[in-house]
Structures are given as structure tokens and as C-alpha cells.
Design a protein around this motif. Structure first.
Motif, PDB file in Angstrom:
ATOM      1  N   VAL B  22       2.244  44.738  51.579  1.00  0.00           N
ATOM      2  CA  VAL B  22       1.554  44.342  50.803  1.00  0.00           C
ATOM      3  C   VAL B  22       0.728  42.993  51.171  1.00  0.00           C
ATOM      4  O   VAL B  22      -0.370  43.137  50.959  1.00  0.00           O
ATOM      5  CB  VAL B  22       2.162  44.252  49.152  1.00  0.00           C
ATOM      6  CG1 VAL B  22       1.119  44.009  48.163  1.00  0.00           C
ATOM      7  CG2 VAL B  22       3.005  45.234  48.905  1.00  0.00           C
ATOM      8  N   VAL B  26      -3.341  42.490  51.608  1.00  0.00           N
ATOM      9  CA  VAL B  26      -4.090  41.461  50.886  1.00  0.00           C
ATOM     10  C   VAL B  26      -4.678  40.479  51.764  1.00  0.00           C
ATOM     11  O   VAL B  26      -5.846  40.307  51.573  1.00  0.00           O
ATOM     12  CB  VAL B  26      -3.336  40.594  49.825  1.00  0.00           C
ATOM     13  CG1 VAL B  26      -3.841  39.504  49.320  1.00  0.00           C
ATOM     14  CG2 VAL B  26      -2.675  41.305  48.640  1.00  0.00           C
ATOM     15  N   LEU B 162      -2.143  51.490  52.056  1.00  0.00           N
ATOM     16  CA  LEU B 162      -2.810  50.364  51.298  1.00  0.00           C
ATOM     17  C   LEU B 162      -4.342  50.138  51.767  1.00  0.00           C
ATOM     18  O   LEU B 162      -5.302  50.036  51.088  1.00  0.00           O
ATOM     19  CB  LEU B 162      -2.045  48.981  50.982  1.00  0.00           C
ATOM     20  CG  LEU B 162      -0.978  49.228  49.897  1.00  0.00           C
ATOM     21  CD1 LEU B 162      -0.217  47.964  50.248  1.00  0.00           C
ATOM     22  CD2 LEU B 162      -1.373  49.428  48.739  1.00  0.00           C
ATOM     23  N   CYS B 174      -2.560  46.390  45.262  1.00  0.00           N
ATOM     24  CA  CYS B 174      -1.774  45.283  45.673  1.00  0.00           C
ATOM     25  C   CYS B 174      -1.143  44.548  44.757  1.00  0.00           C
ATOM     26  O   CYS B 174      -0.258  43.875  44.631  1.00  0.00           O
ATOM     27  CB  CYS B 174      -2.679  44.404  46.983  1.00  0.00           C
ATOM     28  SG  CYS B 174      -2.770  45.339  48.208  1.00  0.00           S
TER      29      CYS B 174
END
Lengths: 114, 273
Positions: B22, B26, B162, B174
Motif C-alpha cells: 500500500v 501511495v 493497486l 489506499c
């Protein structure tokens, strides 16, 4: 204005924390469990319902073991030749299995709450 | 011995692997260098080894509450730093990322992953050390490597799934995941405080063990991803909500309190995916 709100939130959070952490230590009955050759002794025992219990776990093996129970929501590593303390309860009547996560095949036990 | 080693190391690796996935997703958005990852992994691994070596002494601190207090501290730091990282990413303009804020995000990522690696790493080291001078050591090591590889693969897969999504969708995914991670960490820390009797244990607010058992594969995955507990206590649930609220609030804050001091911006390095 905003600072005041933040201060108030912090105050109430602190108050809640203080209440939660306030002295709660009534003398809990102690149950001694020993680990030897990757087995729990006793592997099965009874405790009264709705009572806080102090588990004193003595690891007599030279290797570490992890006391774990999904039903009790407990998990703790106990180094070889040392002891550890875990508090459980108050619990409702039922059977609460526990096991040694490092040697789960042999290290098994259960607590009977009645 | 081998299946147990696979499962145990996988369980320990999964949480950190998902968190890394994650944070990497980001960091792709804010265009940072990702140098934080090796720094956090190496320093976390070293400190985990030191703590595992000293665990016997640490466990005896505060009347046998040292282990829980240390882990609860790491979990609280993870939760608060996730909130800070989310606030930073909410203030960073992906088209003109301010170097100061990107660097601050990298520092947050180091702290989060460092704490996660220390927490899980010490248990892995202690587990492996128990087999070091036995005939099973090689089997356990093989099993451990297999479990680690599966955990790392899931983390990589998670990262690519993601980043595969467009900017807005990815950002929301996220954010939700980081909020749940933060809630999970704070909830787990209250559980540790109950274990040492620093917090009062109360009856669970629900029991979903018949629906999704914590021992099942799905239960384990849910535990690593969102901190699933079949029988949570009210304090645990409150801590979970507090963690989620902190992160959500940190994300919303720049909208209501915009930064008055506009920083000097760097030239555009790329577009948001």
C-alpha cells in the motif's frame, strides 16, 4: 476556537484513558502452567466463570514457545527457561483451546470455564 | 515441521508485505524515490535481531509486561505515523510535488515499515532460533523461506493491483486500506494491554467465529488486511474506530484547513497515473 475543540477532545480522550487504566487489580487467582518437551502441564484445567485469571507460564524447554489462543485472543512468546504472565477473563462458560504456535503438533491444551 | 514453518512465517510476513504494498502504491503517486524501503527493511531487521536476543530481559520489565508494552508502543507509533503520512499525501500536489513534503512522507514510510518489521521480525527470529542446533533446522529454514516468498509475492501482487487503477480510485483504495491498518494496529495494542491487565477485559460485542473462523485461510487474510477478530471487546472496537477516524480525519484536514504558506514548487516530473 479550533484549538479549544482540539483541547477538549484531548481532555476527554485523556479522561477516558485514565478511567480505562485506573487501578483494576483485584488479586486474580493464579494458575501455573509448565512447558516441558513441547507439552503443556496441565494441558487441561478448569477455572470459574466471570473471574479474571492470572496465568503463570513457565517454559522449562531451552527453546522459545508462543502461547496462543484464538478463542482467548491471547498471544505471547515465552523465551526458553523463563516465565511469562498472561491475564485472561472474565470469561463466560465454555471451552477455550490454546496451543504453542512454535510446536502446535504437541503443545495443545484447553481451559474449561464453568 | 515444514508446513508449520510455512504457515507461521507467512502469517508474520503477510501483514508487513501488505502494508509495504500500500505504501509503495501511495509513494508512486507522490513520486518519491522509494529509498525508504531498503532503509526500513535493513534497520528493522537489525533492531528485530537485537530485541529478539534481549527478549528474555525485556519480557521481565514492568512485572512481566515488557513484551506487550513494547509491541503496543510500536503499534501505536504505526497508527499515528500512518495518519501523518495520509495527511502529507493529502497536501501533496501530484503534479507539483513539494520536495519537503515528499521527504517527510519518506520518513513516515521508514518509521511505519521499521516498526512493522521489528514487530514481526523478532518473532520470526525467535522461532528460527529454537531450531538452530537441531536436525530440523534446514527443513524449518526451507519452510520459512517458502512462507516468506508467498507473503512477499502477495505483497507485490497487492501493489500491482493497486497501481493498476487510475489516480482517484487508487487513492481511495489506499486511503481505505491505510485507515483499516491504523484501526487494526490501535485495536491490537488494546488487546496487548488487556493481556497484561493494564486495560479491563470485557465480554465480546459479537462472535463471528462460526461465520469466518480466525483459523481459516480467509480469516487469516482478513486478519492481516483489516485486523479481523471474531470476538472483539468493546475497547478493541472503540480503538479500531479511533484509528480509522484519525486517518480519515487526517485526509480531510487539508480540505478544511488549507496550507496558508505555499511552498516553492519543483518543476513537474511526471503525471499522476
Amino acid at each position: 476556537m479550533n484549538r479549544l475543540i482540539i483541547k477538549r477532545i484531548l481532555f476527554y480522550f485523556g479522561l477516558l484513558l485514565a478511567i480505562a487504566l485506573s487501578p483494576i487489580s483485584q488479586a486474580a487467582p493464579i494458575i501455573k502452567i509448565e512447558i516441558k518437551d513441547h507439552l503443556f502441564y496441565p494441558s487441561e484445567f478448569s477455572v470459574p466463570a466471570n473471574t479474571k485469571i492470572k496465568l503463570l507460564i513457565i517454559n522449562n524447554d531451552p527453546t522459545p514457545e508462543e502461547f496462543e489462543s484464538y478463542e482467548l485472543n491471547r498471544e505471547k512468546v515465552i523465551i526458553g527457561n523463563s516465565k511469562a504472565v498472561i491475564f485472561i477473563g472474565p470469561l463466560s462458560p465454555g471451552t477455550y483451546p490454546f496451543f504453542g504456535e512454535f510446536y502446535p503438533k504437541t503443545a495443545q491444551g484447553k481451559i474449561l470455564v464453568n | 515441521m515444514l508446513p508449520n514453518a510455512v504457515i507461521l512465517i507467512l502469517q508474520e510476513t503477510l501483514e508487513a508485505a501488505l502494508l509495504i504494498g500500500v505504501l509503495l502504491a501511495v509513494s508512486t503517486r507522490v513520486h518519491d524515490s522509494k529509498r525508504w524501503l531498503p532503509i526500513a527493511l535493513i534497520s528493522g531487521g537489525c533492531v528485530a535481531a537485537i530485541l529478539a536476543n534481549q527478549m528474555g530481559i525485556i519480557s521481565e520489565w514492568f512485572d512481566y509486561a515488557g513484551q506487550e508494552l513494547l509491541n503496543a508502543l510500536f503499534q501505536t507509533i504505526i497508527c499515528l505515523t500512518i495518519a501523518l503520512a495520509v495527511w502529507l499525501t493529502a497536501t501533496i500536489d501530484p503534479l507539483n510535488p513539494q520536495p519537503g513534503k515528499v521527504a517527510a512522507f519518506s520518513h513516515c514510510a521508514i518509521i511505519i515499515i521499521f516498526c512493522a518489521v521489528v514487530r514481526e521480525g523478532q518473532e520470526i527470529i525467535l522461532y528460527l532460533s529454537g531450531f538452530m542446533y537441531t536436525e530440523n533446522f534446514q527443513k524449518v529454514l526451507t519452510g520459512g523461506a517458502l512462507g516468506f516468498s508467498i507473503g512477499a509475492s502477495i505483497g507485490i501482487l497487492f501493489f500491482y493491483s493497486l497501481v493498476d487503477h487510475a489516480g482517484r480510485e487508487r487513492r481511495t483504495a489506499c486511503l481505505v486500506l491505510l485507515a483499516l491498518f491504523a484501526g487494526n494496529m490501535l485495536s491490537q495494542s488494546t488487546l496487548l494491554l488487556m493481556q497484561i491487565d493494564w486495560l479491563t477485559q470485557s465480554p465480546p460485542i459479537w462472535n463471528t467465529s462460526t461465520l469466518v473462523a480466525e483459523t481459516s485461510i480467509f480469516g487469516q487474510l482478513l486478519y492481516a488486511l483489516v485486523g479481523y477478530e471474531a470476538t472483539p471487546s468493546p475497547i478493541q472496537a472503540a480503538a479500531y474506530i479511533l484509528g480509522v477516524t484519525l486517518v480519515t480525519g487526517a485526509n480531510l484536514m487539508p480540505r478544511y484547513y488549507p496550507d496558508k504558506k505555499k511552498q516553492q514548487v519543483q518543476p513537474v516530473r511526471g503525471n499522476d497515473a
